[in-house]
Design a protein around this motif. Structure first.
Motif, PDB file in Angstrom:
ATOM      1  N   ALA A  97      26.342  -2.171  57.564  1.00 35.18           N
ATOM      2  CA  ALA A  97      26.766  -2.720  58.863  1.00 35.18           C
ATOM      3  C   ALA A  97      27.451  -1.616  59.650  1.00 35.18           C
ATOM      4  CB  ALA A  97      27.720  -3.882  58.649  1.00 35.18           C
ATOM      5  N   SER A  98      27.348  -1.703  60.950  1.00 34.03           N
ATOM      6  CA  SER A  98      28.099  -0.769  61.798  1.00 34.03           C
ATOM      7  C   SER A  98      28.958  -1.576  62.757  1.00 34.03           C
ATOM      8  CB  SER A  98      27.157   0.160  62.567  1.00 34.03           C
ATOM      9  OG  SER A  98      26.396  -0.582  63.483  1.00 34.03           O
ATOM     10  N   ARG A  99      30.045  -0.993  63.157  1.00 32.18           N
ATOM     11  CA  ARG A  99      30.987  -1.699  64.005  1.00 32.18           C
ATOM     12  C   ARG A  99      30.642  -1.505  65.475  1.00 32.18           C
ATOM     13  NH1 ARG A  99      37.126  -0.566  63.362  1.00 32.18           N
ATOM     14  NH2 ARG A  99      37.138  -2.331  61.958  1.00 32.18           N
ATOM     15  N   ILE A 100      30.836  -2.558  66.236  1.00 27.29           N
ATOM     16  CA  ILE A 100      30.729  -2.485  67.695  1.00 27.29           C
ATOM     17  C   ILE A 100      32.095  -2.853  68.249  1.00 27.29           C
ATOM     18  CG2 ILE A 100      29.735  -3.577  69.737  1.00 27.29           C
ATOM     19  CD1 ILE A 100      27.149  -3.798  68.283  1.00 27.29           C
ATOM     20  N   ASN A 101      32.637  -1.981  69.083  1.00 25.27           N
ATOM     21  CA  ASN A 101      33.935  -2.233  69.705  1.00 25.27           C
ATOM     22  C   ASN A 101      33.714  -2.801  71.100  1.00 25.27           C
ATOM     23  OD1 ASN A 101      35.461  -1.235  67.559  1.00 25.27           O
ATOM     24  ND2 ASN A 101      35.200   0.862  68.279  1.00 25.27           N
ATOM     25  N   LYS A 102      34.187  -4.008  71.322  1.00 25.97           N
ATOM     26  CA  LYS A 102      34.110  -4.604  72.657  1.00 25.97           C
ATOM     27  C   LYS A 102      35.494  -4.437  73.280  1.00 25.97           C
ATOM     28  CE  LYS A 102      30.346  -7.738  71.675  1.00 25.97           C
ATOM     29  NZ  LYS A 102      29.419  -7.379  72.730  1.00 25.97           N
ATOM     30  N   ARG A 103      35.591  -3.509  74.186  1.00 24.71           N
ATOM     31  CA  ARG A 103      36.889  -3.121  74.725  1.00 24.71           C
ATOM     32  C   ARG A 103      37.311  -4.000  75.895  1.00 24.71           C
ATOM     33  NH1 ARG A 103      38.161   1.522  72.155  1.00 24.71           N
ATOM     34  NH2 ARG A 103      36.426   2.728  71.312  1.00 24.71           N
ATOM     35  N   THR A 104      38.638  -4.118  76.073  1.00 20.61           N
ATOM     36  CA  THR A 104      39.183  -4.864  77.209  1.00 20.61           C
ATOM     37  C   THR A 104      40.104  -3.960  78.007  1.00 20.61           C
ATOM     38  OG1 THR A 104      41.045  -5.711  75.933  1.00 20.61           O
ATOM     39  CG2 THR A 104      39.064  -7.067  75.982  1.00 20.61           C
ATOM     40  N   SER A 105      40.359  -4.349  79.262  1.00 22.49           N
ATOM     41  CA  SER A 105      41.163  -3.541  80.170  1.00 22.49           C
ATOM     42  C   SER A 105      42.263  -4.382  80.800  1.00 22.49           C
ATOM     43  CB  SER A 105      40.292  -2.993  81.303  1.00 22.49           C
ATOM     44  OG  SER A 105      39.202  -2.293  80.790  1.00 22.49           O
ATOM     45  N   HIS A 106      43.352  -3.712  81.141  1.00 22.16           N
ATOM     46  CA  HIS A 106      44.396  -4.291  81.977  1.00 22.16           C
ATOM     47  C   HIS A 106      44.376  -3.497  83.284  1.00 22.16           C
ATOM     48  CE1 HIS A 106      45.584  -6.420  78.467  1.00 22.16           C
ATOM     49  NE2 HIS A 106      46.384  -5.506  77.946  1.00 22.16           N
ATOM     50  N   ILE A 107      44.009  -4.150  84.393  1.00 21.14           N
ATOM     51  CA  ILE A 107      43.901  -3.472  85.689  1.00 21.14           C
ATOM     52  C   ILE A 107      45.153  -3.772  86.503  1.00 21.14           C
ATOM     53  CG2 ILE A 107      42.527  -3.220  87.795  1.00 21.14           C
ATOM     54  CD1 ILE A 107      40.180  -4.497  86.179  1.00 21.14           C
ATOM     55  N   THR A 108      45.807  -2.724  87.018  1.00 23.58           N
ATOM     56  CA  THR A 108      47.010  -2.895  87.837  1.00 23.58           C
ATOM     57  C   THR A 108      46.812  -2.180  89.174  1.00 23.58           C
ATOM     58  OG1 THR A 108      48.339  -2.899  85.830  1.00 23.58           O
ATOM     59  CG2 THR A 108      49.511  -2.592  87.902  1.00 23.58           C
ATOM     60  N   VAL A 109      47.125  -2.874  90.254  1.00 24.06           N
ATOM     61  CA  VAL A 109      47.050  -2.292  91.598  1.00 24.06           C
ATOM     62  C   VAL A 109      48.387  -2.512  92.280  1.00 24.06           C
ATOM     63  CG1 VAL A 109      45.922  -2.415  93.858  1.00 24.06           C
ATOM     64  CG2 VAL A 109      44.564  -2.659  91.782  1.00 24.06           C
ATOM     65  N   VAL A 110      48.958  -1.442  92.842  1.00 22.15           N
ATOM     66  CA  VAL A 110      50.222  -1.512  93.574  1.00 22.15           C
ATOM     67  C   VAL A 110      49.955  -1.142  95.017  1.00 22.15           C
ATOM     68  CG1 VAL A 110      52.573  -0.618  93.752  1.00 22.15           C
ATOM     69  CG2 VAL A 110      51.517  -0.895  91.502  1.00 22.15           C
ATOM     70  N   VAL A 111      50.324  -2.019  95.941  1.00 18.26           N
ATOM     71  CA  VAL A 111      50.172  -1.730  97.368  1.00 18.26           C
ATOM     72  C   VAL A 111      51.550  -1.598  98.009  1.00 18.26           C
ATOM     73  CG1 VAL A 111      47.916  -2.830  97.614  1.00 18.26           C
ATOM     74  CG2 VAL A 111      49.967  -4.173  97.991  1.00 18.26           C
ATOM     75  N   ALA A 112      51.606  -0.783  99.050  1.00 17.98           N
ATOM     76  CA  ALA A 112      52.861  -0.575  99.762  1.00 17.98           C
ATOM     77  C   ALA A 112      52.523  -0.282 101.224  1.00 17.98           C
ATOM     78  CB  ALA A 112      53.622   0.594  99.150  1.00 17.98           C
ATOM     79  N   PRO A 113      53.443  -0.631 102.136  1.00 17.21           N
ATOM     80  CA  PRO A 113      53.191  -0.281 103.531  1.00 17.21           C
ATOM     81  C   PRO A 113      53.272   1.229 103.720  1.00 17.21           C
ATOM     82  CG  PRO A 113      55.324  -1.359 103.285  1.00 17.21           C
ATOM     83  CD  PRO A 113      54.677  -1.355 101.958  1.00 17.21           C
ATOM     84  N   GLY A 114      52.403   1.768 104.553  1.00 18.17           N
ATOM     85  CA  GLY A 114      52.453   3.196 104.788  1.00 18.17           C
ATOM     86  C   GLY A 114      51.158   3.706 105.379  1.00 18.17           C
ATOM     87  N   LYS A 115      51.072   5.037 105.486  1.00 16.67           N
ATOM     88  CA  LYS A 115      49.898   5.681 106.047  1.00 16.67           C
ATOM     89  C   LYS A 115      48.951   6.065 104.926  1.00 16.67           C
ATOM     90  CE  LYS A 115      51.837   7.620 110.236  1.00 16.67           C
ATOM     91  NZ  LYS A 115      53.269   7.724 110.137  1.00 16.67           N
ATOM     92  N   GLU A 116      47.663   6.101 105.278  1.00 17.45           N
ATOM     93  CA  GLU A 116      46.644   6.502 104.307  1.00 17.45           C
ATOM     94  C   GLU A 116      46.809   7.987 103.992  1.00 17.45           C
ATOM     95  OE1 GLU A 116      41.792   6.458 103.932  1.00 17.45           O
ATOM     96  OE2 GLU A 116      42.781   5.349 105.531  1.00 17.45           O
ATOM     97  N   ALA A 117      46.729   8.328 102.716  1.00 16.76           N
ATOM     98  CA  ALA A 117      46.916   9.736 102.307  1.00 16.76           C
ATOM     99  C   ALA A 117      45.633  10.536 102.474  1.00 16.76           C
ATOM    100  CB  ALA A 117      47.366   9.805 100.874  1.00 16.76           C
TER     101      ALA A 117
END
Length: 117
Positions: A97-117
């Protein structure tokens, strides 16, 4: 209200490999929210959908909880952390048998008022 208010949103346990999601997240960092959503809308990658969802959630948090206007928000930080990996087994030759890794993610987005860089 402070001018340097940062508002964040997180999606946890997203069933996509972090490596693939990072490719999408790298495209929206330091962009205005409008431009970031536009980039995600026309992206061909499957990870664009959950990232857009988190970005919209962060904007909604900023509007409702902090009374900020969506039109002058910028994606200040956007990052992807690795979540727990689901380990599965695939039968192979000669009873091994061989292993299959089913990966998961934690997505984080931070927004702030300001000008586009």
């Amino acid at each position: 209200m402070a001018n340097n208010t940062e508002v964040k949103a997180t999606a946890k346990y997203v069933r996509m490999a972090p490596r693939k999601v990072r490719m999408v997240v790298d495209q929206i960092r330091n962009k205005s929210v409008d431009k970031a959503l536009e980039v995600l809308q026309f992206s061909t990658r499957a990870a664009a959908e959950p990232v857009a969802k988190v970005l919209r959630s962060a904007v909604a948090n900023a509007e409702n909880n902090n009374n900020l206007r969506a039109d002058n928000l910028v994606v200040k930080y956007a990052y992807v952390d690795e979540g727990p990996t689901l380990k599965r087994i695939r039968p192979r030759a000669k009873g091994s048998a061989s292993r299959i890794n089913k990966r998961t993610s934690h997505i984080t987005v931070v927004v702030a008022p300001g000008k586009e860089a």
